[in-house]
Design an enzyme around this catalytic site. Structure first.
Site, PDB file in Angstrom:
ATOM      1  N   THR A  44       1.908  -9.254 -14.517  1.00  0.00           N
ATOM      2  CA  THR A  44       0.984  -9.297 -15.652  1.00  0.00           C
ATOM      3  C   THR A  44       0.322 -10.664 -15.743  1.00  0.00           C
ATOM      4  O   THR A  44      -0.903 -10.784 -15.827  1.00  0.00           O
ATOM      5  CB  THR A  44       1.723  -8.944 -16.961  1.00  0.00           C
ATOM      6  N   ARG A  68       2.924 -12.528 -24.144  1.00  0.00           N
ATOM      7  CA  ARG A  68       4.112 -11.672 -23.937  1.00  0.00           C
ATOM      8  C   ARG A  68       5.241 -12.266 -24.758  1.00  0.00           C
ATOM      9  O   ARG A  68       5.486 -13.485 -24.710  1.00  0.00           O
ATOM     10  CB  ARG A  68       4.508 -11.610 -22.467  1.00  0.00           C
ATOM     11  N   HIS A 116       2.889  -2.101 -24.045  1.00  0.00           N
ATOM     12  CA  HIS A 116       2.317  -2.930 -22.971  1.00  0.00           C
ATOM     13  C   HIS A 116       0.963  -2.271 -22.649  1.00  0.00           C
ATOM     14  O   HIS A 116       0.801  -1.598 -21.638  1.00  0.00           O
ATOM     15  CB  HIS A 116       3.271  -2.907 -21.780  1.00  0.00           C
TER      16      HIS A 116
HETATM   17  N1   CP Z   1       4.624  -4.448 -14.876  1.00  0.00           N
HETATM   18  C1   CP Z   1       4.899  -5.655 -15.397  1.00  0.00           C
HETATM   19  O1   CP Z   1       4.729  -5.888 -16.593  1.00  0.00           O
HETATM   20  O2   CP Z   1       5.384  -6.565 -14.496  1.00  0.00           O
HETATM   21  P1   CP Z   1       5.765  -8.065 -14.847  1.00  0.00           P
HETATM   22  O3   CP Z   1       6.941  -8.017 -15.799  1.00  0.00           O
HETATM   23  O4   CP Z   1       6.100  -8.697 -13.530  1.00  0.00           O
HETATM   24  O5   CP Z   1       4.585  -8.695 -15.514  1.00  0.00           O
END
Ligand code: CP
Length: 309
Positions: free
Chosen positions: A58, A107, A135
């Site tokens: 992300t 996040r 998300h």
């Molecule tokens: N799909 C996803 O959110 O991956 P990351 O946690 O690596 O950002």
């Protein structure tokens, strides 16, 4: 004015089908533009990222997306190196970062964190994962992948397997799929069924069946969306150990699926898809990660430009 200009992206529920389709069309455009044309889209704009949880895809896809449209990024990838360690609040951190940027990507482990940040930020906030809640940019990427690889979303039979209790990508995907005419089969251990507090909201949008048996509908699915069991969100490790390794998608299961079915995964993967599936024509999860860069470039381009691109 472009309707996405300066709009917070907090929940996929805030987008209707028409808006999702506009984002997908803009993503197609991003892919079609040559690099020089792409770099004109957000020239001189700055995106800030603030990650209170680890991330590979992300954060880096937002970073890469911003560079591809001519903008800059700055931010905090590791909260332990920020003044949060001195006790600075989320509200103050967001206020400061919104001074230094044109949009803020956040996040955070708590549900509601992005909505709260949007209330205190002077710039648009993009939710890059809030607790177990949502998300949304992952769902946009997931829906775009389905549309691109299956040439449609309406009419498909979609299985979602794994951790349906704690997996925030599942909730955003289900809310997003609610805009389409799809059959959804949810497959999980009994203890990881979708949360009862969300069932009503999801049922308002789509109908689904639930099962613990991955083979029950496997020969009928067009899309199998696999998720990781989210160890880090279990309050009790004993409970995690009971469900760890519940499902493994391997070549044996793939043989029972439609020849043109696709397998998706938001990643990271542990052992829920065996690596020998990676080389099959059905495995689309790495392609899905690449589409994330283009969907995020489209979202940033739309959020940062009054007249769109
Ligand atoms: N799909 C996803 O959110 O991956 P990351 O946690 O690596 O950002």
């Amino acid at each position: 004015m472009n309707e996405f200009y300066q709009k917070d992206i907090i929940s996929i529920k805030d987008f209707n089908k028409d808006q999702l389709e506009k984002i997908f069309t803009s993503t197609d455009k991003i892919i079609q533009l040559n690099p020089t044309e792409r770099r004109e889209i957000s020239k001189g704009k700055t995106m800030a990222y603030l990650f209170y949880e680890p991330s590979t895809r992300t954060r880096l896809s937002f970073d890469s997306a911003m560079a591809s449209i001519g903008g800059n990024s700055l931010g905090i990838a590791d909260i332990s190196s920020s003044s949060t360690q001195k006790g600075e609040s989320l509200a103050d951190t967001v206020k400061i970062m919104s001074i230094y940027s044109d949009a803020l990507v956040l996040r955070h482990p708590l549900d509601g964190s992005s909505r709260f940040a949007a209330e205190v930020s002077s710039k648009p906030v993009i939710n890059a994962g809030s607790g177990t809640e949502e998300h949304p940019t992952q769902a946009i990427q997931d829906l775009y992948t389905i549309r691109k690889e299956k040439k449609k979303i309406d009419g498909l039979k979609i299985g979602i397997v794994g951790d349906l209790k704690y997996g925030r990508t599942v909730y955003s995907l289900l809310y997003g799929l609610g805009n389409y005419d799809v059959d959804v089969h949810l497959i999980s251990p009994e203890s990881l069924r979708i949360r009862s507090d969300s069932v009503y909201e999801i049922k308002k949008r789509l109908s689904f069946t639930e099962s613990t048996d991955i083979e029950e509908h496997i020969d009928d699915l067009d899309v199998l969306y696999v998720t990781r069991i989210q160890k880090e969100r279990f309050p009790d490790e004993e409970e995690y150990l009971k469900v760890k390794g519940s499902y493994v998608v391997g070549l044996d299961l793939l043989q029972k699926m439609k020849d043109n079915a696709i397998i998706l995964h938001p990643l990271p993967r542990l052992d829920e898809i065996s690596t020998d599936v990676d080389g099959t024509k059905n495995a689309k999860y790495f392609q899905q990660a690449e589409y994330g860069k283009y969907t995020r470039a489209a979202l940033l381009g739309l959020t940062l430009n009054e007249d769109g691109f």
